[in-house]
Design a protein around this motif. Structure first.
Motif: not given
Lengths: 388, 177
Positions: A182-189, A191-194, A197-200, A333-336
């Motif tokens: 759940a936490a992995t998908f939460a981070s995708f939703d 943070m990563m989806s900001l 196009h990018w993925f990791s 802050f640096w990630e977002i």
């Protein structure tokens, strides 16, 4: 009067102080944010991930402790359990993510998706309805697990440690798997989806370990606060502080390992669709923050925590823990924030800037979350549960 | 004529008695003594006032050498001795040096630990008098020993034996040198 009772006035004081800080911070955030709601939501997201992350990390660490045992977990278990009981508040705090979705996530704009074939392919997952439903599912899972674990823990108080332990383990073993997923998908939703196009693939693990690192640092500072109170001096033995210090070192290294793995792979491949994440985070002034994180999020805590003396001194260890907690804020802050730096045509244009709302959001959300944490901590006994 | 004496060996049944005995012996003024136990006891360190080992410093320096050596080696190969164009990467691609640097750091630190530990412990040492104590093999099983050595200026056969017997040992034995 038990030790738990004796620390209550201190905890009441902390709760009150942080509540005032939280309310003042929130008021300032709203006052400053009203003129620029987009910036308001962007600043808020950092603060939400920082403090909500400790609630999420508490759940993971608590289940880990139930599975593997150990003196470190006995010492900080009350803090972890109180942390899991803040998850309903974290759920409430996540509402601005839904309200401000259009200000945060470009995939939520139909006209952007219509022009972008990649986003069209991803729209089966990245769409507004799915985002909201998944957010509710994540919190349903986390709050459900937290409720069960706290219920059994209360049973354990009266029925005895060993009698209820198997029950806690039966929840924790599958719980850990579901939690991390759940936490992995939460981070995708969240943070990563900001940058849609990018993925990791290592991103979820980085988010979970980041939360756990913050949680660990927070609980070491709490252990120091509690053992300074009369009657609680031996609640956490010195040897356990040493163990907590070793684990803090391990999580500091684990996070650095994950962060470096992602960097090395993307650096080596140097593919346009991947490297852009780092170009945004190393250009336009962000490079200095990247260097700062390398030194102060990893190297300095790593070196300080190598020395046994620093880990055996609760005051010193708590200082290092608070420093790590502070660096966690800068790391998030640096990630977002670099994700939002576009020029008028939507081309990424890295530009380092700190807005007043970034600070007030961290202070406001932090104050309210910590005040609620102390409120939850007081509701149950505070000295470690006897192993009998 | 009696054989030369190494010391007096007292045997204890648990670690608390041993730690207590060490503390008392230190208070009595004995310095040349050592404790033997089948398990590590944190408090013994303080009870016997053993100075901190210099091992961590050696390991740190060893690790540092490994780190600089590893990084230096890669830099030298990739930039000076055999520069090779890999997909247009810069010669000085430092992120790619990190994994090897990490490995050489660990290798050098590990080897330094092993070698300095062996030397600091005084190995190889084919003979040690404590093994002359009759029940000393129990030190690797379930018994705890304190040996006050005859070299200690305070050592006196009668008085030391009497002192040890006040500590409730299971046995006190003379150890030949």
């Amino acid at each position: 009067m038990s030790a738990s009772e004796a620390v209550r006035p201190t905890l009441d004081g902390m709760q009150k102080r942080f509540l005032i800080v939280g309310i003042v911070g929130m008021a300032a955030l709203v006052a400053l944010g009203l003129s620029d709601m987009t910036q308001f939501y962007r600043s808020y997201l950092t603060a939400f991930l920082m403090w909500g992350g400790i609630g999420i990390g508490s759940l993971g660490l608590l289940m880990l402790h139930h599975m593997v045992g150990g003196g470190w977990g006995v010492a900080i278990r009350r803090g972890l359990e109180a942390g899991t009981r803040t998850l309903p508040l974290v759920f409430v705090l996540s509402i601005p993510l839904i309200v401000g979705m259009h200000d945060l996530y470009e995939w939520s704009h139909a006209e952007v998706v219509a022009k972008d074939p990649i986003l069209q392919h991803k729209s089966a997952y990245l769409n507004s309805g799915g985002f909201i439903v998944r957010l509710i599912i994540y919190f349903a899972i986390w709050i459900g697990l937290a409720t069960l674990l706290n219920k059994y823990s209360e049973e354990q108080e009266s029925a005895g440690y060993w009698a209820v332990r198997p029950k806690l383990q039966r929840v924790s073993a599958p719980g850990l798997l579901i939690f991390v997923t759940a936490a992995t998908f939460a981070s995708f939703d969240w943070m990563m989806s900001l940058e849609p196009h990018w993925f990791s693939t290592i991103y979820g693990a980085m988010f979970v370990i980041g939360c756990v690192l913050s949680t660990f640092a927070f609980n070491i500072a709490l252990a120091r606060l509690l053992t300074r109170q009369a009657g609680m001096e031996n609640a956490v033995p010195r040897q356990t502080f040493h163990d907590l210090g070793n684990l803090l070192l391990a999580f500091t290294m684990f996070f650095a390992y994950l962060a470096f793995s992602q960097f090395l792979i993307i650096y080596s491949a140097n593919l346009p669709e991947e490297i852009v994440w780092y170009l945004r985070r190393m250009g336009g002034g962000w490079g200095a923050v990247f260097a700062l994180l390398t030194v102060f999020h990893f190297a300095v805590p790593f070196l300080l925590l190598l020395f046994r003396k620093n880990k055996k001194q609760p005051a010193m260890l708590a200082s290092i823990a608070l420093f790590i907690l502070f660096m966690r804020m800068i790391e998030i802050f640096w990630e977002i924030q670099p994700a939002f730096a576009h020029d008028k045509e939507g081309v990424p244009q890295p530009h380092f800037a700190v807005h007043p709302t970034d600070l007030t959001a961290l202070i406001g959300v932090g104050g309210i979350w910590i005040a609620f944490f102390f409120f939850q901590l007081k509701r149950r006994p505070i000295d470690p549960m006897p192993l009998a | 004529m009696s054989k030369p004496l190494y010391g007096l060996m007292a045997e204890f049944e648990n670690e608390h008695q041993l730690v207590h005995a060490c503390e008392r012996a230190y208070e009595e003024g004995y310095r040349k003594m050592d404790a033997y136990s089948p398990l590590p006891i944190e408090e013994l360190h303080h009870a016997l006032h053993i100075p901190d080992s210099p091992l961590p410093k050696f390991v740190f320096v060893g690790g540092l050498c490994g780190m600089m050596g590893g990084f230096g080696l890669l830099y030298w190969i990739a930039n000076i001795e055999y520069p090779m164009n890999v997909g247009g990467r810069p010669w000085y691609s430092w992120p790619q040096f990190i994994p090897i640097t990490f490995e050489t750091t660990v290798l050098a630190a590990g080897l330094t630990t092993l070698i300095s530990l062996v030397l600091l412990c005084g190995f190889p040492q084919p003979y040690h008098p404590v093994f002359n104590a009759p029940r000393f093999s129990q030190a690797t099983r379930d018994r705890f020993f304190l040996c006050i050595e005859a070299e200690d200026p305070n050592f006196d056969m009668q008085r030391t034996r009497q002192f040890l017997s006040t500590l409730h040992p299971a046995d006190v034995a003379e150890v030949e040198a």
